[in-house]
Design an enzyme around this catalytic site. Sequence first.
Site, short mmCIF file in Angstrom:
data_model
loop_
_atom_site.label_atom_id
_atom_site.label_comp_id
_atom_site.label_asym_id
_atom_site.label_seq_id
_atom_site.Cartn_x
_atom_site.Cartn_y
_atom_site.Cartn_z
N GLU A 172 41.68 38.23 44.16
CA GLU A 172 42.55 37.60 43.14
C GLU A 172 43.32 36.39 43.69
O GLU A 172 44.55 36.32 43.57
CB GLU A 172 43.53 38.64 42.57
N GLU A 291 37.01 45.10 39.30
CA GLU A 291 38.19 45.91 38.96
C GLU A 291 38.26 46.04 37.45
O GLU A 291 38.42 45.03 36.75
CB GLU A 291 39.49 45.30 39.49
#
Length: 501
Positions: A172, A291
Amino acid sequence: MKARVSVHRDFRIGRIDDRLYSAFIEHMGRAIYGGIYEPGHPQADENGFRKDVLKFVQDLKIPAIRYPGGNFVSAYRWEDGIGPRDKRPIRLDLAWRSKETNQIGVNEFADWASMAGIEMMLAVNLGSRGLDDARNFLEYVNFPGGTELSDLRRSHGTEKPHGVKMWCLGNEMDGPWQIGHKTAVEYGRLANETAKAFKGFDPTIEAIVCGSSNDGMPTYPEWEREVLEECYENVDHISLHKYFGNNSRDTLNYFGKIEETGRYIQTIAGVIDYVKAKKRAKNDVSICFDEWNVWYHIREDDSKRIKSWDWPEAPALLEETYNFEDALFVAGLLNEFIRRSDRVRIACIAQLVNVIAPIRAEKNGPAWRQTIYYPYQFASLYGRGVALNIAVDCPTYDCNAADDVKYLDVAGVFDEEEGVVTLFVLNRHLTEAAELNVGLTGFSPVALSLHLSMAGYDLRVGNGPDQPDRVVPVPGSGIGVEDGALKGSVPALSYHVLRVK
Ligand code: AHR
């Protein structure tokens, strides 16, 4: 509600990559410590791994597992988790404001993954660290021997290299919360150089570059374009992340987020195609949805608690308790992954144990399965083979998340070796049963060999340590074969696995 479904043997989306049913586990909360590992627990083996948790994991037949983070990885020093345990440092985990004891590192995790029958997918720290530390980690993990780092591994008792093929280039990196957050160009360049170095070491390595943290980020989807323009030729997958919730208690809108996810996938597929064309590249980049899960029940409480606590060790964190509605949602989301499996090759439920997880483990107590465990398990067990392009004709609804959402959500997979078609059927209608008429063309003879169903529960009801089997699948009824078609009724708000041979 009437629902006409057409399944044709020759209408195929393509072969599903088994890794669509992978998982993610991070050094945070009680996922590792108190989750898979709890020395002294009555169920712990000689290495401290909980056998009860392991059994639930094994029953999922998970193909691959992403490790060790997550936000955690962006300040992680992999060297802290190797060598004699009594010499390993205790460090501050800045991502989750807790203490990391480093009692589990890559070698111990590899032992656990091997017992669980799961392939490791490792993430490197491209936040606080860079290319050199990443390539050292790779050499330590994957080189057979005869170099300083590979011999170091051998001296730690791990003679054979781990042979890890999937490598996530950071986590991320678009998120301002991320330690070592970068702009798309900064990150894209670093990812490119890291991927190049990794492929120089072993061209069969699959490099996964970070896409946006979710489709609500202000830089989405420009982030993907800019990053891919820096590294397209050297990477194999781009990651997508998305967490879901139903804060507004609007069930139909919640289910509509499944279609929203389809748009997210389609958008990134478009960006990939654009960059490929612009660069005149030959290689394909696929999507790694590494995710995904439901995360909202205690999200706000956790973010308050974390701010005030005093760096605890393995605190309870993100321990969401899922209900029946969440199980239906997860079933639908997995259906969307099957339908998009031409572009999504890998996907990881986030996470696996205790932290936003299908499996929970009580300290000194039992392990138990959450409601969402079952749709995930069924997709993993029965969703392998060729994804079928199924036509569904039924009433639809509009909601904030999407328009024209079909009340009946169906995905189908054909296992050519076994000659079995599996249909995953979700009736999202709040009050009406669906009168199914499923035409099966090109399959004969047709007989229903398995029908499992989850139906009839209050949407807000879930499992717990005292009632671990409150919401579970049961053998289904009410569907049969008539004139080569599947006919019958599925109740409102229900999920079914139908296997036809
Ligand atoms: O899975 C929990 C966290 O969610 C991960 O650490 C991070 O990557 C994401 O924001």
